[in-house]
Write a protein that holds these residues in place. Structure first.
Motif, PDB file in Angstrom:
ATOM      1  N   SER A 153       0.842  -1.197   0.000  1.00 28.00           N
ATOM      2  CA  SER A 153       0.000   0.000   0.000  1.00 28.00           C
ATOM      3  C   SER A 153       0.873   1.242   0.000  1.00 28.00           C
ATOM      4  O   SER A 153       0.535   2.266  -0.594  1.00 28.00           O
TER       5      SER A 153
ATOM      6  N   MET B  50       1.897   1.719  -3.612  1.00 27.29           N
ATOM      7  CA  MET B  50       0.798   2.233  -4.411  1.00 27.29           C
ATOM      8  C   MET B  50       0.615   3.726  -4.185  1.00 27.29           C
ATOM      9  O   MET B  50       0.391   4.485  -5.109  1.00 27.29           O
ATOM     10  N   LYS B  51       0.734   4.133  -2.930  1.00 26.02           N
ATOM     11  CA  LYS B  51       0.574   5.553  -2.624  1.00 26.02           C
ATOM     12  C   LYS B  51       1.621   6.380  -3.354  1.00 26.02           C
ATOM     13  O   LYS B  51       1.345   7.419  -3.910  1.00 26.02           O
TER      14      LYS B  51
ATOM     15  N   ARG C  37       0.932   6.641  -7.204  1.00 28.63           N
ATOM     16  CA  ARG C  37      -0.352   7.128  -7.683  1.00 28.63           C
ATOM     17  C   ARG C  37      -0.205   8.114  -8.820  1.00 28.63           C
ATOM     18  O   ARG C  37      -0.926   8.088  -9.798  1.00 28.63           O
TER      19      ARG C  37
ATOM     20  N   TYR D  32      -6.541  -5.759  -3.837  1.00 29.46           N
ATOM     21  CA  TYR D  32      -6.501  -4.447  -3.204  1.00 29.46           C
ATOM     22  C   TYR D  32      -6.073  -3.381  -4.220  1.00 29.46           C
ATOM     23  O   TYR D  32      -6.695  -2.325  -4.336  1.00 29.46           O
ATOM     24  N   ASN D  33      -5.036  -3.694  -4.987  1.00 29.02           N
ATOM     25  CA  ASN D  33      -4.532  -2.718  -5.960  1.00 29.02           C
ATOM     26  C   ASN D  33      -5.576  -2.382  -7.020  1.00 29.02           C
ATOM     27  O   ASN D  33      -5.758  -1.215  -7.378  1.00 29.02           O
TER      28      ASN D  33
ATOM     29  N   TRP E 179      -8.815  -2.716  -6.848  1.00 26.09           N
ATOM     30  CA  TRP E 179      -9.910  -2.011  -6.200  1.00 26.09           C
ATOM     31  C   TRP E 179      -9.550  -0.540  -6.016  1.00 26.09           C
ATOM     32  O   TRP E 179     -10.339   0.369  -6.235  1.00 26.09           O
ATOM     33  N   HIS E 180      -8.305  -0.338  -5.630  1.00 26.15           N
ATOM     34  CA  HIS E 180      -7.760   0.983  -5.403  1.00 26.15           C
ATOM     35  C   HIS E 180      -7.840   1.833  -6.680  1.00 26.15           C
ATOM     36  O   HIS E 180      -8.240   2.981  -6.658  1.00 26.15           O
TER      37      HIS E 180
ATOM     38  N   LEU F 296     -11.408   2.858  -7.797  1.00 25.35           N
ATOM     39  CA  LEU F 296     -12.080   3.887  -7.018  1.00 25.35           C
ATOM     40  C   LEU F 296     -11.617   5.304  -7.318  1.00 25.35           C
ATOM     41  O   LEU F 296     -12.326   6.261  -7.077  1.00 25.35           O
ATOM     42  N   SER F 297     -10.413   5.427  -7.851  1.00 29.36           N
ATOM     43  CA  SER F 297      -9.859   6.771  -7.908  1.00 29.36           C
ATOM     44  C   SER F 297     -10.026   7.368  -9.308  1.00 29.36           C
ATOM     45  O   SER F 297     -10.013   6.651 -10.299  1.00 29.36           O
TER      46      SER F 297
ATOM     47  N   SER G 153      -2.571  13.668  -5.956  1.00 34.42           N
ATOM     48  CA  SER G 153      -2.437  13.177  -4.588  1.00 34.42           C
ATOM     49  C   SER G 153      -1.079  13.453  -3.955  1.00 34.42           C
ATOM     50  O   SER G 153      -0.988  13.610  -2.754  1.00 34.42           O
TER      51      SER G 153
END
Ligand SMILES: Nc1ncnc2c1ncn2[C@@H]1O[C@H](COP(=O)(O)OP(=O)(O)O)[C@@H](O)[C@H]1O
Ligand SMILES: [Mg+2]
Lengths: 677, 255
Positions: free
Chosen positions: A81, A84-85, A88, A174-175, A177-178, A181-182, A190
């Protein structure tokens, strides 16, 4: 065709170009895979079955594999995570440049597949290479040389692949889904959004302070070892909650209080560091508390298991002073002496040379204790004190010198009491204390005087014992202490010969109907105690093997898990440094532009980075100090009373850990400074 | 009285790998008198930022001199350069360069804190400047909570609070919308009328037309200069546009 290979290629390029972020992640995955494989390899190894106490080793390894799998999931998820942040923006750019979300998804899919396959392959390879070495280390620790049954364990590989496939699948989901959503603008922006000033959460800070204080108080106040085990987990949970609250809310509240003091705040030295720390703490508090708690876990696990392992020999010495020991309860008057001569005869007959032997009888009596006075308990609940009572002739035989006591005189041993009183009241009668006995008596063969308010008393004669006994049991029928006895014998020879002799004795006592009373199978009614007699036979060598297997595997697991936690600590530290680096770079160029010199900037960075990094270690140190009394109690449950040993192993574990920590800090700091400059 | 004198300034960048050389400034000469408002114009890539960074002692020239009140700032020792910059120069940048960890007030006070000024003195200096720039009400806010124009006014306040000899501004209107641009240019003109010397680098004709004098920089040299004289902003604007056309069409140089 060309289109299909585009995404895997892009994925590979991405991993390469984000190497600074990705390689540590890959390394962690590999390490976790390798560790998991090795633990399973040991667990499934058939050679292990020949070890006495294999059950311990196996169950510890099973426990270890569960811990590793849970922890791997958590730490890999956390790292992912974080990645991923950080990425982004890059992904947002792809989106804006015309890649659809499903295309980005397929890039991510291939990235995850590549990292997953790569680390599984490398991890299992590493596991196979190192498993032999690790196995040998374990065998050394449990002091039992076993030839390796196999070099590659397929069941272990299968389990490892299954577990990590699941983990990587979770991460992939998770990735995706991430991404779903964005929206691209968010993705792009971000990294740039201004940081909001952290809110003061005074209540949370206070709560943290209270829980931490509660945890510490529990740890200090717990008196009895058995309570310690129960309360330990509660104390641990309180301390963990307290740590998180204080790192997150407490630090910010404190900094804000400092900031509101204008004359203090507007000083060159404080101005930059307070305001920057405010943001650093906001970003890093969770990471720092993680580091702090992990460090504490490493320290506690390793120092405790190391102490148990190192203290094992002295424990075995104390528990089994003779090669073969017979422990009786409720025996007849002449039982001990006749068994003693029986053993001597048996040794002579079988051609063993006796090197040492002893026998003595004693009484266990439970009583109540208050204000320095021992009294008869009114019911089961008022029992809080255990007495071991020896007659002077028994004690004289044990120490090998003639002791003379008057009717109203005793010798006394109390584990933790003060030694100033000249008299003590026992069941309503006052006795003069002729002398206090040394601590070493607490490990008297077969007897263990330990824990809260237990005492060993040497009295002059049978009448005194009888008086104690009658007094103690006048009110209660629930539990009655008993007359007990010990017969010990040691012989010349190898461990194998000693084990043989043990088998011979067991055969005689347990199986031959012509020998003395069979204590083990029939409880013989007798005139004293609770009316039944029992006998246990112990071989030092046999127990030694089991203890080594148990504590050796325990230490092994401690080190192994310690390594795992250490790895997580290092990883979090590394990523923290990188994040900070990128964020700080801009800030420090601005500071230079408004008139801060490069050396001032550097000094300021250093002091902030040092504070942030050594805060968790310092707090971990404080946690350990408070946990210390409690862990001492818990170790006592395992039969270890060697306080200096525990202090030494805790301190050396801490020092070793601090050195590794410092090393990791220096290495990651280098990465950080490279980014900032 | 001359406040700034630039002589034969030359800057060659050497890229780290391969030794590729980029000549950003070849031979720059000019002077700035006390109380002047000078703007330097040039196309993107003509070396404006390079020049300003050298004037600010943020970068060293390859050769040449920069005299600020007869002190050659290219020879000041590294250890003193920061203090010198802090005491004598004020900066306004295109991207504001405010620290997002500080409120506007703290951003403005930053140079004073670095200089070790006492808090009482700081707040007494802050008050008139904040009022003058119309940011008193938002001093407690953080950079991400205010508009670009407000950010830039805070940056100007930060430049003014040390009462510097010279204010250096690098494309100060570059990130602002037209209303905020107008307001900022009016502000610069006002503080100049109150005696503050300003040197502004820009590629915007509108921004340049508020100055007393405009220098044109091309190929690393000062190519031409215009004095306002009795011209209004509009007339100067026209004149600048004409000059730029001549430069673009490769006209004769007359410095
Ligand atoms: N740090 C640097 N290293 C190498 N070349 C540079 C560097 N900074 C600027 N340059 C080059 O110098 C020239 C002038 O740049 P700059 O002063 O930023 O122009 P301006 O601000 O007028 O747009 C450009 O060609 C640019 O590529
Ligand atoms: Mg520029």
């Amino acid at each position: 065709m060309r289109k299909i290979s585009f995404y895997p290629k892009l994925a590979l390029t991405n991993i390469r170009s984000n190497g600074k972020l990705y390689y540590p992640y890959l390394l962690t995955c590999t390490f976790a895979v390798a560790m998991f494989y090795i633990v399973l390899f040991i667990r499934y190894n058939e050679g292990l079955q020949s070890v006495r106490g294999a059950a311990y080793v196996e169950s510890y390894m099973a426990f270890g594999s569960v811990i590793i799998s849970i922890f791997s999931l958590v730490i890999l998820f956390y790292t992912n995570s974080f990645l991923m942040k950080r990425r982004r923006r890059e992904l947002g750019l792809y989106n804006i440049l015309g890649m659809e979300k499903r295309h980005i998804a397929s890039v991510l899919f291939f990235e995850t597949i590549l990292t997953g396959l790569g680390s599984l392959f490398l991890g299992i390879l590493t596991g196979i290479v190192f498993s032999k070495l690790v196995y040998m280390l374990l065998m050394r620790l449990i002091q039992f040389p076993v030839p390796l049954g196999m070099s590659v364990s397929f069941p272990a590989i299968l389990s490892t692949v299954t577990l990590f496939s699941v983990i990587f699948l979770v991460i992939l989901c998770y990735n995706l889904w991430h991404i779903r959503l964005s929206n691209p603008i968010d993705l792009l922006r971000s990294n740039q959004v201004g940081q909001k000033e952290p809110k003061t959460k005074a209540f949370l800070a206070l709560f943290g302070l209270l829980t931490l204080a509660g945890g510490y108080t529990l740890a200090i106040l717990v008196k009895s070892p058995l309570d310690a085990i129960l309360w330990f987990f509660i104390a641990v949970i309180l301390v963990i909650i307290g740590t998180y609250c204080l790192f997150t809310a407490g630090s910010i509240t404190l900094l804000k209080i400092l900031r509101s003091n204008k004359t203090y705040y507007y000083k060159t030295k404080h101005f930059i560091s307070i305001s920057s720390m405010l943001y650093r703490m906001k970003q890093n508090a969770v990471g720092l508390s993680n580091i702090c708690i992990l460090s504490t876990m490493v320290l506690v696990t390793v120092s405790t298991t190391a102490t148990l392992y190192a203290g094992m020999s002295s424990y075995i010495d104390a528990m089994y002073p003779y090669d073969i020991g017979l422990r009786f309860e409720g025996q007849e008057e002449d039982t001990l002496s006749s068994y003693s001569s029986f053993l001597e005869d048996l040794a002579a007959e079988k051609g063993y040379e006796v090197t040492a032997e002893t026998w003595y009888e004693y009484w266990n009596i439970s009583a109540g204790y208050e204000n320095g006075e021992v009294f008869a308990p009114s019911d089961y609940n008022t029992i809080n004190c255990y007495l071991v009572v020896l007659k002077q002739e028994e004690y004289s035989r044990y120490v090998g010198q003639d002791i003379q006591l008057d009717q109203d005189e005793i010798l006394l041993f109390i584990p933790e009491g003060n030694h100033s009183a000249n008299t003590v009241t026992l069941f309503g009668t006052e006795y003069r204390i002729q002398a206090y006995l040394e601590d070493s008596i607490s490990q008297m063969d077969g007897i263990r005087v330990s824990g809260f308010q237990s005492m060993l008393i040497v009295v002059s004669d049978d009448a005194t014992v009888e008086r104690f006994y009658q007094a103690a049991y006048q009110n209660t029928e629930t539990y009655r202490g008993n007359q007990s006895g010990y017969v010990g014998i040691s012989i010349e020879g190898s461990d194998e010969e000693k084990l043989d002799f043990y088998e011979i004795i067991c055969d005689f006592i347990y199986k031959d109907p012509n020998t003395k009373t069979d204590f083990s199978e029939i409880s013989v009614p007798n005139g004293r105690g609770n009316g039944y007699a029992t006998l246990g036979i112990h071989s030092r060598q046999m127990n030694e093997d089991e203890y080594f297997a148990m504590y050796g595997a325990f230490l092994f697991l401690g080190i192994f898990l310690g390594l795992l936690f250490l790895m997580a600590t290092i990883l979090i530290m590394y990523y923290k440094q990188i994040t900070e680096g990128y964020d700080d770079r801009e800030r420090f160029t601005i500071l230079q532009k408004v008139g801060m010199s490069p050396s001032e900037v550097r000094a300021s960075i250093r002091s902030q980075v040092l504070t942030v990094f050594f805060l968790p270690l310092t707090v971990a140190g404080i946690h350990i100090c408070f946990a210390f009394p409690m862990i001492v109690k818990i170790i006592q449950v395992f039969g270890l009373y060697d306080l200096p040993l525990f202090i030494v192993s805790t301190v050396s574990t801490f020092v070793l850990f601090a050195i590794i920590y410092l090393l990791v800090y220096t290495l990651t700091a280098r990465v950080y400074y490279k980014i900032v400059r | 009285m001359t406040i700034l004198e630039v002589r034969n300034l030359k800057k060659i960048y050497t890229t780290r790998f391969g030794g590729n050389k980029v000549q950003a400034l070849s031979d720059v000469n000019f002077t700035v008198e006390e109380g002047e408002y000078v703007s330097i114009m040039g196309e993107s890539g003509s070396g404006k930022t390079t020049l300003l960074n050298i004037l600010a002692a943020l970068d060293k020239p390859t050769s040449g001199e920069v005299l600020l009140r007869d002190v050659d700032i290219t020879t000041i020792r590294d250890s003193q350069i920061s203090a010198f910059r802090r005491d004598n120069l004020g900066f306004v940048f295109q991207d504001f360069n405010l620290l997002d960890t500080f409120s506007l007030q703290d951003n403005i006070l930053l140079p004073l804190v670095l200089a070790g000024v006492h808090y009482a003195e700081m707040s007494s200096r802050l008050k008139p400047i904040a009022e003058r720039l119309g940011i008193s009400a938002i001093l407690k806010k953080y950079p991400y909570e205010v508009s670009g124009g407000e950010k830039q006014r805070a940056a100007v306040a930060r430049a003014l609070i040390t009462s510097p000899q010279l204010i250096l501004a690098d494309e100060p209107t570059g990130s602002l919308d037209s209303r905020a641009t107008d307001a900022l240019l009016r502000l610069f003109a006002e503080i100049n009328r109150e005696g503050q010397t300003i040197l502004m680098v820009t590629h915007s004709v509108k921004a340049a037309s508020h100055a007393n004098r405009v220098l044109f920089i091309k190929d690393g040299e000062v190519f031409h200069q215009l004095y306002r004289g009795m011209m209004s902003d509009e007339e100067l604007y026209q004149k600048i546009t004409d000059t730029l056309t001549i430069i673009a069409t490769g006209g004769e140089r007359n410095a």
